[in-house]
Every structure is written in C-alpha cells, then in structure tokens.
Write an enzyme that holds these catalytic residues in place. Structure first.
Site, PDB file in Angstrom:
ATOM      1  N   TYR A 122       5.345  48.978  30.396  1.00 12.32           N
ATOM      2  CA  TYR A 122       3.898  48.965  30.664  1.00 12.32           C
ATOM      3  C   TYR A 122       3.473  48.042  31.802  1.00 12.32           C
ATOM      4  O   TYR A 122       2.283  47.948  32.112  1.00 12.32           O
ATOM      5  CB  TYR A 122       3.140  48.617  29.368  1.00 12.32           C
ATOM      6  CG  TYR A 122       3.342  49.673  28.301  1.00 12.32           C
ATOM      7  CD1 TYR A 122       2.803  50.942  28.458  1.00 12.32           C
ATOM      8  CD2 TYR A 122       4.102  49.415  27.165  1.00 12.32           C
ATOM      9  CE1 TYR A 122       3.011  51.927  27.494  1.00 12.32           C
ATOM     10  CE2 TYR A 122       4.309  50.389  26.204  1.00 12.32           C
ATOM     11  CZ  TYR A 122       3.760  51.640  26.376  1.00 12.32           C
ATOM     12  OH  TYR A 122       3.955  52.625  25.435  1.00 12.32           O
ATOM     13  N   ASP A 175     -13.284  64.467  18.481  1.00 10.38           N
ATOM     14  CA  ASP A 175     -14.586  64.976  18.022  1.00 10.38           C
ATOM     15  C   ASP A 175     -15.731  64.123  18.557  1.00 10.38           C
ATOM     16  O   ASP A 175     -16.769  64.652  18.965  1.00 10.38           O
ATOM     17  CB  ASP A 175     -14.644  65.014  16.492  1.00 10.38           C
ATOM     18  CG  ASP A 175     -13.825  66.163  15.920  1.00 10.38           C
ATOM     19  OD1 ASP A 175     -13.494  67.097  16.670  1.00 10.38           O
ATOM     20  OD2 ASP A 175     -13.505  66.125  14.714  1.00 10.38           O
ATOM     21  N   HIS A 208      -3.354  57.244  31.189  1.00  8.37           N
ATOM     22  CA  HIS A 208      -2.157  56.678  30.570  1.00  8.37           C
ATOM     23  C   HIS A 208      -1.369  55.937  31.626  1.00  8.37           C
ATOM     24  O   HIS A 208      -1.195  56.446  32.747  1.00  8.37           O
ATOM     25  CB  HIS A 208      -1.286  57.777  29.944  1.00  8.37           C
ATOM     26  CG  HIS A 208      -2.005  58.499  28.864  1.00  8.37           C
ATOM     27  ND1 HIS A 208      -2.229  57.938  27.628  1.00  8.37           N
ATOM     28  CD2 HIS A 208      -2.622  59.710  28.855  1.00  8.37           C
ATOM     29  CE1 HIS A 208      -2.935  58.777  26.905  1.00  8.37           C
ATOM     30  NE2 HIS A 208      -3.196  59.862  27.618  1.00  8.37           N
TER      31      HIS A 208
HETATM   32  O1  CA2 Z   1       1.051  55.205  28.729  1.00  9.66           O
HETATM   33  C1  CA2 Z   1       0.050  54.893  28.090  1.00  9.66           C
HETATM   34  O2  CA2 Z   1      -0.928  54.328  28.590  1.00  9.66           O
HETATM   35  C2  CA2 Z   1       0.018  55.129  26.576  1.00  9.66           C
HETATM   36  O3  CA2 Z   1      -1.311  55.532  26.237  1.00  9.66           O
HETATM   37  C3  CA2 Z   1       0.359  53.814  25.932  1.00  9.66           C
HETATM   38  C4  CA2 Z   1       0.476  53.891  24.410  1.00  9.66           C
HETATM   39  C5  CA2 Z   1       1.398  55.029  23.992  1.00  9.66           C
HETATM   40  O4  CA2 Z   1       1.382  55.158  22.581  1.00  9.66           O
HETATM   41  C6  CA2 Z   1       0.997  56.352  24.628  1.00  9.66           C
HETATM   42  O5  CA2 Z   1       1.935  57.318  24.238  1.00  9.66           O
HETATM   43  C7  CA2 Z   1       0.965  56.235  26.146  1.00  9.66           C
HETATM   44  C8  CA2 Z   1       1.019  52.582  23.847  1.00  9.66           C
HETATM   45  C9  CA2 Z   1       0.173  51.398  24.161  1.00  9.66           C
HETATM   46  C10 CA2 Z   1       0.919  50.179  23.738  1.00  9.66           C
HETATM   47  O6  CA2 Z   1       0.706  49.194  24.705  1.00  9.66           O
HETATM   48  C11 CA2 Z   1       1.584  48.169  24.767  1.00  9.66           C
HETATM   49  C12 CA2 Z   1       1.454  47.337  25.854  1.00  9.66           C
HETATM   50  C13 CA2 Z   1       2.318  46.300  26.018  1.00  9.66           C
HETATM   51  C14 CA2 Z   1       3.312  46.062  25.076  1.00  9.66           C
HETATM   52  C15 CA2 Z   1       3.436  46.884  23.980  1.00  9.66           C
HETATM   53  C16 CA2 Z   1       2.562  47.952  23.827  1.00  9.66           C
END
Ligand code: CA2
Length: 151
Positions: free
Chosen positions: A26, A90, A103
């Site tokens: 991320y 919704d 994302h």
């Molecule tokens: O790619 C994205 O922005 C997501 O929305 C991120 C979500 C994931 O479940 C989607 O499939 C794609 C996860 C967010 C978790 O964020 C974190 C950030 C740093 C460390 C751990 C988790």
C-alpha cells in the site's frame, strides 16, 4: 461570488494503517499525507475537501448520507467493503451524488475475491492501481464531472 464545490473523501477499514503497515503493498504514504496533498490541490482549484476514515460499515453509510446534504461529490475507497457491502452500494445509489471509486492497488491483479466490486455500480468511474496518486486523479476527474454538469 462562486461557491466552492465540496468533495467528501471516504476511506474504509484499515486504511488508517496506511504508511504504517504493509508498505510493499500500500506504499509509505499515510492518510494524513494524502489529506495534505489533496487540500493543497483543492485550494489551487477553488474546491474544498472533507476527508474521513472509518472501520465501521454503518459509519461509512452515515457519512454517505451526510455527504448527500453537504457535498457535491464523493471519492470513496471502500477498502474491504468493496467486495462485500450491498449496504454501502445502496446508500450511494440512493443519494445520486457523482461518485468515484478509488483503489490504491490494482484489484484485478490480486486475489480472485478482490476482482469483484459491489460498489462500482454506483461509480461514475474507477481508478485503481496507481497507488495513492489515485486520490489526486479522482479529485481531478470529479472536478471535471462537476464542471460539465453545470454547463
Ligand atoms: O487497493 C485498495 O485501495 C483496496 O481498497 C485496499 C483494501 C483491500 O481490501 C481492497 O481489496 C483494495 C485494504 C485496505 C487495507 O489498508 C491497509 C493499509 C496499510 C496496511 C494494511 C492495510
């Protein structure tokens, strides 16, 4: 005087960990850093932003309802709720504000379960796979959408 457009930027569960955990997936930028960049860009463009993060589905839905009263558009990264939440879908369908789904990662080249977004049906567009820059791209796009709507 021309009224500033207000964009609500909503972030779902675990995005408060941005910059602290899993930087290999991320990135190293925190939500606070993203907010600072977005405020700077918004200021240059006569736009205002209101950024929120919640780990709770109902709270995100309340924020969508609040946006319908206060804002002109929504940028949303529903995080894990992307793939599960009929309730957030919704809420977005009900309020009819221009919405862009963001994302950080490319959800189409990860696990199978991430390839399906329930939220996209309510989105004018989706930006994924460009890291946190996606939020800036979304702000730029929503500005254009609002400008064209007012033509
Ligand atoms: O790619 C994205 O922005 C997501 O929305 C991120 C979500 C994931 O479940 C989607 O499939 C794609 C996860 C967010 C978790 O964020 C974190 C950030 C740093 C460390 C751990 C988790």
């Amino acid at each position: 005087m021309k009224e500033k457009k207000l964009i609500y930027i909503l972030n779902g569960p675990n995005l408060n960990l941005l910059g602290e955990r899993e930087p290999e997936i991320y990135g190293a930028t925190s939500l606070k850093d993203i907010e600072s960049s977005l405020i700077e860009i918004a200021n240059e463009n006569d736009t205002a932003i209101s950024i929120h993060q919640s780990n709770h589905e109902g709270e995100l839905i309340d924020l969508v309802h609040e946006a319908s009263k206060k804002a002109d558009g929504i940028i949303i990264n529903p995080a894990g709720y992307t793939h599960t939440s009929v309730a957030i879908l919704d809420a977005l369908l009900a309020i009819k504000l221009p919405t862009i789904e963001v994302h950080i990662t490319n959800i189409y080249n990860r696990e199978e379960f991430r390839k399906k977004s329930l939220i996209s049906k309510a989105a004018k567009g989706i930006i994924c796979g460009f890291g946190v820059k996606g939020y800036i791209m979304a702000l730029d796009s929503i500005k254009e959408i609002l400008k064209n709507e007012n033509k």
